[in-house]
Motif scaffolding. Sequence first.
Motif, PDB file in Angstrom:
ATOM      1  N   TRP A 263       0.831  -1.192   0.000  1.00 28.23           N
ATOM      2  CA  TRP A 263       0.000   0.000   0.000  1.00 28.23           C
ATOM      3  C   TRP A 263       0.865   1.240   0.000  1.00 28.23           C
ATOM      4  O   TRP A 263       1.727   1.419   0.826  1.00 28.23           O
TER       5      TRP A 263
ATOM      6  N   GLN B 176      -2.893  -4.423  -4.434  1.00 27.49           N
ATOM      7  CA  GLN B 176      -4.330  -4.179  -4.302  1.00 27.49           C
ATOM      8  C   GLN B 176      -4.571  -2.703  -4.048  1.00 27.49           C
ATOM      9  O   GLN B 176      -3.674  -1.978  -3.646  1.00 27.49           O
ATOM     10  N   ARG B 177      -5.800  -2.249  -4.318  1.00 24.78           N
ATOM     11  CA  ARG B 177      -6.151  -0.867  -4.039  1.00 24.78           C
ATOM     12  C   ARG B 177      -6.915  -0.805  -2.726  1.00 24.78           C
ATOM     13  O   ARG B 177      -7.852  -1.562  -2.503  1.00 24.78           O
ATOM     14  N   ARG B 178      -6.506   0.064  -1.844  1.00 30.92           N
ATOM     15  CA  ARG B 178      -7.225   0.299  -0.596  1.00 30.92           C
ATOM     16  C   ARG B 178      -7.126   1.779  -0.265  1.00 30.92           C
ATOM     17  O   ARG B 178      -6.194   2.432  -0.692  1.00 30.92           O
ATOM     18  N   ASP B 179      -8.048   2.285   0.542  1.00 32.24           N
ATOM     19  CA  ASP B 179      -7.937   3.674   0.961  1.00 32.24           C
ATOM     20  C   ASP B 179      -6.839   3.830   1.997  1.00 32.24           C
ATOM     21  O   ASP B 179      -6.123   4.808   2.033  1.00 32.24           O
ATOM     22  N   LYS B 180      -6.762   2.859   2.892  1.00 27.01           N
ATOM     23  CA  LYS B 180      -5.676   2.872   3.873  1.00 27.01           C
ATOM     24  C   LYS B 180      -5.408   1.435   4.317  1.00 27.01           C
ATOM     25  O   LYS B 180      -6.246   0.562   4.120  1.00 27.01           O
ATOM     26  N   PRO B 181      -4.213   1.199   4.906  1.00 30.59           N
ATOM     27  CA  PRO B 181      -3.913  -0.172   5.318  1.00 30.59           C
ATOM     28  C   PRO B 181      -4.929  -0.665   6.346  1.00 30.59           C
ATOM     29  O   PRO B 181      -5.434   0.111   7.145  1.00 30.59           O
ATOM     30  N   ASP B 182      -5.215  -1.952   6.326  1.00 34.52           N
ATOM     31  CA  ASP B 182      -6.109  -2.541   7.306  1.00 34.52           C
ATOM     32  C   ASP B 182      -5.423  -2.550   8.668  1.00 34.52           C
ATOM     33  O   ASP B 182      -4.255  -2.943   8.782  1.00 34.52           O
TER      34      ASP B 182
ATOM     35  N   VAL C 186      -3.245  -5.898   4.906  1.00 32.66           N
ATOM     36  CA  VAL C 186      -3.815  -6.088   3.568  1.00 32.66           C
ATOM     37  C   VAL C 186      -5.318  -6.354   3.602  1.00 32.66           C
ATOM     38  O   VAL C 186      -5.976  -6.334   2.569  1.00 32.66           O
ATOM     39  N   GLY C 187      -5.852  -6.613   4.778  1.00 32.42           N
ATOM     40  CA  GLY C 187      -7.263  -7.002   4.885  1.00 32.42           C
ATOM     41  C   GLY C 187      -7.381  -8.510   4.857  1.00 32.42           C
ATOM     42  O   GLY C 187      -6.572  -9.186   4.222  1.00 32.42           O
TER      43      GLY C 187
ATOM     44  N   LYS D  82      -7.795 -10.326   1.320  1.00 33.15           N
ATOM     45  CA  LYS D  82      -6.560 -10.355   0.544  1.00 33.15           C
ATOM     46  C   LYS D  82      -5.558 -11.310   1.196  1.00 33.15           C
ATOM     47  O   LYS D  82      -4.825 -12.020   0.497  1.00 33.15           O
TER      48      LYS D  82
END
Length: 364
Positions: A1, A33-39, A44-45, A48
């Motif tokens: 990210w 991957q695209r995310r607004d912010k790290p989990d 990565v969530g 993922k």
Amino acid sequence: WTEGTQADADRSLAELAALAETAGSQVLEAVSQRRDKPDAATYVGSGKAGEIRDIVAASGADTVICDGELTPGQLNQLEKILKVKVVDRTALILDIFAQHASSREGKAQVELAQMQYMLPRLRGWGESLSRQAGGRVAGGGGIGTRGPGETKIETDRRRIRSRVSKLRREIAGMATARATQRSSRDRNATPSVAIAGYTNAGKSSLLNALTGAGVLVENALFATLDPTVRRAQSPDGREYTLTDTVGFVRHLPHQLVDAFRSTLEEVAAADLLLHVVDGSDPDPLGQIEAVRVVLGEIDAASVPELIVVNKVDAMSEDDILTLRRALPGAVWISARTGTGIEALRELIATRLPRPDVDVEVLVP
Ligand code: GDP
């Protein structure tokens, strides 16, 4: 990210792969991957993470490297899900610096940075240790955290802290020695030129081209860790020192910027800074920006800077034209073929400080 565009993320990931190879790993697969912010929990969530677990299992990878700095909790969680070792960008860069440090000072600096990285992470290890020991413990700070594990962590912490103070003292001593050398060079009025630039830009090659010295040139990130000081002569016969400094990378861990502060003081004390840029890189302007961020942190932003675009032999006419517009004051060279080296030598001479003229007044 990473913050920024998809292209930024791709570039950062490609660089991470190059770093991993420099550290001796074989890169099997890249996942983004695209995310607004790290989990917060797994970086990565969890979805993922499951996907990565399958990729890891299929490829037989033994390590997952994340492009960023993970919290101790995120590292733990990810390792639990992926069942292989998880390393973040900071740990990887520290590892490479550790492999390449050769001088006593360089080694001490890297060890200090590693200790500082480890210290806040001891709790993470401790928690997972005590959880293993105590079986299923809900939440942190519960039963398992006060077992024998805790005592061990306290001892480890104390040991690391005392090692950190010792390293700090040693490094301070070595910095004083270098400052003395520097001031003796100053007294002899030898102007100093520092070479800085993104890793692999061609700093060592330029040092060689300007001085004829046999400095190690490696096509590996971070070949240069310890500053090399050489004497050089301008076409008008004046001597100056040329210092080659550490390679810079995007997201240079702040622990390293701190650790290398004394080494980088060579740059802050220079009369002129040759900022070398790899013109054949996909993102030369991004490299310049990354280097300037670090230069700002070490108070070297005010040293007069000459942008030197290297590797013109490997650039297309179009790329040269485009970059010329963005960097109007730059010098264009190829350290490999020698193109532009004489012109650079002459330009350096015009930028060196003029020696003070001693006027002696004889009183009869
Ligand atoms: P440093 O990390 O900035 O010190 O970079 P090096 O001087 O070690 O060079 C990195 C790589 O770029 C090496 O493989 C060099 O051979 C290559 N290189 C350096 N200068 C040039 C150049 O002018 N043209 C080309 N094509 N490659 C170069």
